[in-house]
Scaffold this motif. Sequence first.
Motif, PDB file in Angstrom:
ATOM      1  N   THR A 155       9.190 -41.101  -2.824  1.00 36.32           N
ATOM      2  CA  THR A 155      10.373 -41.657  -3.464  1.00 36.32           C
ATOM      3  C   THR A 155      11.487 -40.633  -3.652  1.00 36.32           C
ATOM      4  OG1 THR A 155       8.799 -43.029  -4.674  1.00 36.32           O
ATOM      5  CG2 THR A 155      11.094 -43.142  -5.390  1.00 36.32           C
ATOM      6  N   TYR A 156      11.108 -39.381  -3.905  1.00 36.13           N
ATOM      7  CA  TYR A 156      12.111 -38.342  -4.184  1.00 36.13           C
ATOM      8  C   TYR A 156      11.941 -37.146  -3.253  1.00 36.13           C
ATOM      9  CZ  TYR A 156      12.365 -41.019  -8.548  1.00 36.13           C
ATOM     10  OH  TYR A 156      12.486 -42.011  -9.470  1.00 36.13           O
ATOM     11  N   PRO A 157      12.197 -37.363  -1.944  1.00 30.80           N
ATOM     12  CA  PRO A 157      11.956 -36.274  -0.994  1.00 30.80           C
ATOM     13  C   PRO A 157      12.765 -35.012  -1.322  1.00 30.80           C
ATOM     14  CG  PRO A 157      13.163 -38.077   0.050  1.00 30.80           C
ATOM     15  CD  PRO A 157      12.717 -38.571  -1.281  1.00 30.80           C
ATOM     16  N   GLY A 158      13.893 -35.165  -2.021  1.00 33.86           N
ATOM     17  CA  GLY A 158      14.748 -34.009  -2.268  1.00 33.86           C
ATOM     18  C   GLY A 158      14.437 -33.250  -3.547  1.00 33.86           C
ATOM     19  N   LYS A 159      13.564 -33.799  -4.382  1.00 31.82           N
ATOM     20  CA  LYS A 159      13.300 -33.164  -5.685  1.00 31.82           C
ATOM     21  C   LYS A 159      12.422 -31.922  -5.522  1.00 31.82           C
ATOM     22  CE  LYS A 159      15.266 -35.919  -8.711  1.00 31.82           C
ATOM     23  NZ  LYS A 159      16.523 -35.328  -9.171  1.00 31.82           N
ATOM     24  N   ILE A 177      12.344 -40.859 -16.967  1.00 34.99           N
ATOM     25  CA  ILE A 177      12.021 -39.443 -17.188  1.00 34.99           C
ATOM     26  C   ILE A 177      13.110 -38.554 -16.597  1.00 34.99           C
ATOM     27  CG2 ILE A 177      10.339 -37.615 -16.704  1.00 34.99           C
ATOM     28  CD1 ILE A 177       8.231 -39.970 -16.459  1.00 34.99           C
ATOM     29  N   LEU A 178      13.597 -38.933 -15.405  1.00 32.85           N
ATOM     30  CA  LEU A 178      14.618 -38.113 -14.749  1.00 32.85           C
ATOM     31  C   LEU A 178      15.949 -38.141 -15.497  1.00 32.85           C
ATOM     32  CD1 LEU A 178      13.855 -38.820 -11.011  1.00 32.85           C
ATOM     33  CD2 LEU A 178      13.907 -36.575 -12.106  1.00 32.85           C
ATOM     34  N   GLU A 179      16.203 -39.254 -16.207  1.00 32.58           N
ATOM     35  CA  GLU A 179      17.461 -39.348 -16.958  1.00 32.58           C
ATOM     36  C   GLU A 179      17.408 -38.515 -18.232  1.00 32.58           C
ATOM     37  OE1 GLU A 179      17.882 -43.523 -17.541  1.00 32.58           O
ATOM     38  OE2 GLU A 179      18.774 -43.839 -15.559  1.00 32.58           O
ATOM     39  N   ASP A 180      16.205 -38.118 -18.623  1.00 27.97           N
ATOM     40  CA  ASP A 180      15.987 -37.450 -19.900  1.00 27.97           C
ATOM     41  C   ASP A 180      15.902 -35.941 -19.671  1.00 27.97           C
ATOM     42  OD1 ASP A 180      14.978 -36.356 -22.167  1.00 27.97           O
ATOM     43  OD2 ASP A 180      13.289 -37.730 -22.359  1.00 27.97           O
ATOM     44  N   PRO A 181      16.828 -35.155 -20.279  1.00 30.86           N
ATOM     45  CA  PRO A 181      16.787 -33.708 -20.035  1.00 30.86           C
ATOM     46  C   PRO A 181      15.478 -33.067 -20.500  1.00 30.86           C
ATOM     47  CG  PRO A 181      18.469 -34.276 -21.687  1.00 30.86           C
ATOM     48  CD  PRO A 181      17.910 -35.571 -21.167  1.00 30.86           C
ATOM     49  N   ALA A 182      14.783 -33.686 -21.464  1.00 33.89           N
ATOM     50  CA  ALA A 182      13.507 -33.118 -21.928  1.00 33.89           C
ATOM     51  C   ALA A 182      12.344 -33.652 -21.107  1.00 33.89           C
ATOM     52  CB  ALA A 182      13.289 -33.435 -23.403  1.00 33.89           C
ATOM     53  N   ASP A 215      10.162 -30.456 -10.633  1.00 35.48           N
ATOM     54  CA  ASP A 215      10.445 -31.810 -11.132  1.00 35.48           C
ATOM     55  C   ASP A 215       9.237 -32.724 -10.912  1.00 35.48           C
ATOM     56  OD1 ASP A 215      12.970 -31.769 -12.308  1.00 35.48           O
ATOM     57  OD2 ASP A 215      13.983 -31.832 -10.373  1.00 35.48           O
ATOM     58  N   PHE A 216       8.644 -32.631  -9.713  1.00 34.29           N
ATOM     59  CA  PHE A 216       7.435 -33.429  -9.430  1.00 34.29           C
ATOM     60  C   PHE A 216       6.389 -33.214 -10.531  1.00 34.29           C
ATOM     61  CE2 PHE A 216       7.468 -33.792  -4.465  1.00 34.29           C
ATOM     62  CZ  PHE A 216       8.575 -34.614  -4.549  1.00 34.29           C
ATOM     63  N   SER A 217       6.118 -31.954 -10.843  1.00 35.01           N
ATOM     64  CA  SER A 217       5.072 -31.641 -11.818  1.00 35.01           C
ATOM     65  C   SER A 217       5.411 -32.194 -13.190  1.00 35.01           C
ATOM     66  CB  SER A 217       4.884 -30.129 -11.940  1.00 35.01           C
ATOM     67  OG  SER A 217       4.471 -29.599 -10.719  1.00 35.01           O
ATOM     68  N   ALA A 218       6.679 -32.021 -13.593  1.00 34.30           N
ATOM     69  CA  ALA A 218       7.080 -32.495 -14.918  1.00 34.30           C
ATOM     70  C   ALA A 218       6.929 -34.015 -15.001  1.00 34.30           C
ATOM     71  CB  ALA A 218       8.515 -32.074 -15.214  1.00 34.30           C
ATOM     72  N   ASN A 223       8.759 -25.998   3.383  1.00 36.59           N
ATOM     73  CA  ASN A 223       7.573 -25.160   3.284  1.00 36.59           C
ATOM     74  C   ASN A 223       6.450 -25.949   2.600  1.00 36.59           C
ATOM     75  OD1 ASN A 223       7.718 -24.847   0.359  1.00 36.59           O
ATOM     76  ND2 ASN A 223       9.566 -23.679   0.784  1.00 36.59           N
ATOM     77  N   TYR A 224       5.357 -25.274   2.358  1.00 47.26           N
ATOM     78  CA  TYR A 224       4.153 -26.003   1.929  1.00 47.26           C
ATOM     79  C   TYR A 224       4.157 -26.523   0.493  1.00 47.26           C
ATOM     80  CZ  TYR A 224       2.043 -21.562   0.043  1.00 47.26           C
ATOM     81  OH  TYR A 224       1.753 -20.413  -0.626  1.00 47.26           O
ATOM     82  N   GLU A 225       5.199 -26.212  -0.286  1.00 43.85           N
ATOM     83  CA  GLU A 225       5.141 -26.509  -1.721  1.00 43.85           C
ATOM     84  C   GLU A 225       4.860 -27.975  -2.058  1.00 43.85           C
ATOM     85  OE1 GLU A 225       8.756 -24.784  -3.229  1.00 43.85           O
ATOM     86  OE2 GLU A 225       7.609 -23.183  -4.202  1.00 43.85           O
ATOM     87  N   GLN A 226       5.589 -28.889  -1.395  1.00 44.80           N
ATOM     88  CA  GLN A 226       5.402 -30.307  -1.731  1.00 44.80           C
ATOM     89  C   GLN A 226       4.037 -30.803  -1.260  1.00 44.80           C
ATOM     90  OE1 GLN A 226       8.820 -32.592  -0.446  1.00 44.80           O
ATOM     91  NE2 GLN A 226       9.826 -32.138  -2.390  1.00 44.80           N
ATOM     92  N   LEU A 227       3.589 -30.341  -0.089  1.00 46.08           N
ATOM     93  CA  LEU A 227       2.279 -30.774   0.406  1.00 46.08           C
ATOM     94  C   LEU A 227       1.154 -30.205  -0.454  1.00 46.08           C
ATOM     95  CD1 LEU A 227       2.906 -30.495   4.236  1.00 46.08           C
ATOM     96  CD2 LEU A 227       2.506 -32.605   2.936  1.00 46.08           C
TER      97      LEU A 227
END
Lengths: 234, 234
Positions: A65-69, A153-158, A73-76, B42-46
């Motif tokens: 869904t968010y290839p550019g993130k 979650i993305l709209e929320d700075p925290a 951000d993914f982890s959060a 790079n490998y980060e997302q994978l």
Amino acid sequence: MYPRRQQELEKLIRRLGLSGDTQIDWSLLDIALTHPTMGMPNYEQLEFIGDAVVRLAASEFLWETYPGKSVGDFSAIRKVLVSDRILAQLADSYGFDRYLALAASAIGDPSGRVSRMADAFEAVLGALYLTANNLSLIRPWLDPHFHKLATEILEDPARQNYKDALQEWTQAHYKALPEYRVHEDPLKLDRFQRFIAEVWFRDRQLGRGTGQSKKAAEQAAAKVAFTQVIQPNL
Amino acid sequence: MYPRRQQELEKLIRRLGLSGDTQIDWSLLDIALTHPTMGMPNYEQLEFIGDAVVRLAASEFLWETYPGKSVGDFSAIRKVLVSDRILAQLADSYGFDRYLALAASAIGDPSGRVSRMADAFEAVLGALYLTANNLSLIRPWLDPHFHKLATEILEDPARQNYKDALQEWTQAHYKALPEYRVHEDPLKLDRFQRFIAEVWFRDRQLGRGTGQSKKAAEQAAAKVAFTQVIQPNL
């Protein structure tokens, strides 16, 4: 399995939006909705699988869904999506407590309700995963929830993790951690007010909040501190 | 992708025991073996996906292989199976460092080697999972490793986590935690001796160990303490 139980589980499967002729391993699903107070077998092992399944479903969803993130951000976002709070909320939205079999003794422990609902939710994901050997019985109905939640979650700075956000701020500015003081009011009838948390920093109370678990109350207190004390001064 | 790179990756796939005509997403596999020092992608997302994949593979393996084990045992074993130490060891056994593309600057950081190899291993699992949308390209070659490792872990009363085992013991008997003192010898040529850890408890040194990361050295020190000081007195 009693025919009555099977009918109930079929109802749940339809509620999840899966069609009536989906191949389901009913006895696994039955176990997934059986609390440890009922003896063995119970949902514990399926929850162990489901914990990994929901993590994978969330990871794959974010990646698609968010290839550019960034991975940060993914982890959060994933941390929130797979949290007990969110999983219990999803379980509640499908009325899981109507399907979860448990001994009366467990009901006397309302403070365990959040983790119980989250555990059952994970166990059901485990059962559905093991039925199909992939996420095809899960992502069709879970993705829309993830979508809505991830947007919030993305709209929320925290990133909806106010404890982490508050801690990062106090660490960055004062190299010190906030302190939480929590107490339980066992007589409270409203389960969302059962735990009361205060967050203190440098002899000052920054916020106060309540919740149905210690963690939820701390998050509520941290949210007050972050949104009303820290953010206005940022 | 350069034909030379593709040939290398095909070699790796055969090494993993997958047949030559397996459908592989070669460009994903290429990214999985590209270190962040090489820029983007790079490998980060994978790796983010692979972290969830290996957890699921380990969970499913344990569930199928040890139906009678408790969830506590499952968790203790899974924790070791998905640890950086084990994943880096597996990556090494397949010679991943021959396939991982990275900038020379990264090689100057030998202390980061374990996490780099573990990350690349997870990223490859992520790429293989996304290729098949299930674990069919992973479990056939990963399960035998899990089998061997799980057997070793189950034979070990400390479940190969000596830091946890030592901490549990000192907590149970003295309500106190052991203390680790670690230093790094940047001139050490043998990477397995680069970090030196001592574990102390109540003014007494219980053990000393070395490793290629801070964590590995602490585990080595805890192993000495647990197997030579605690266990003989149990």
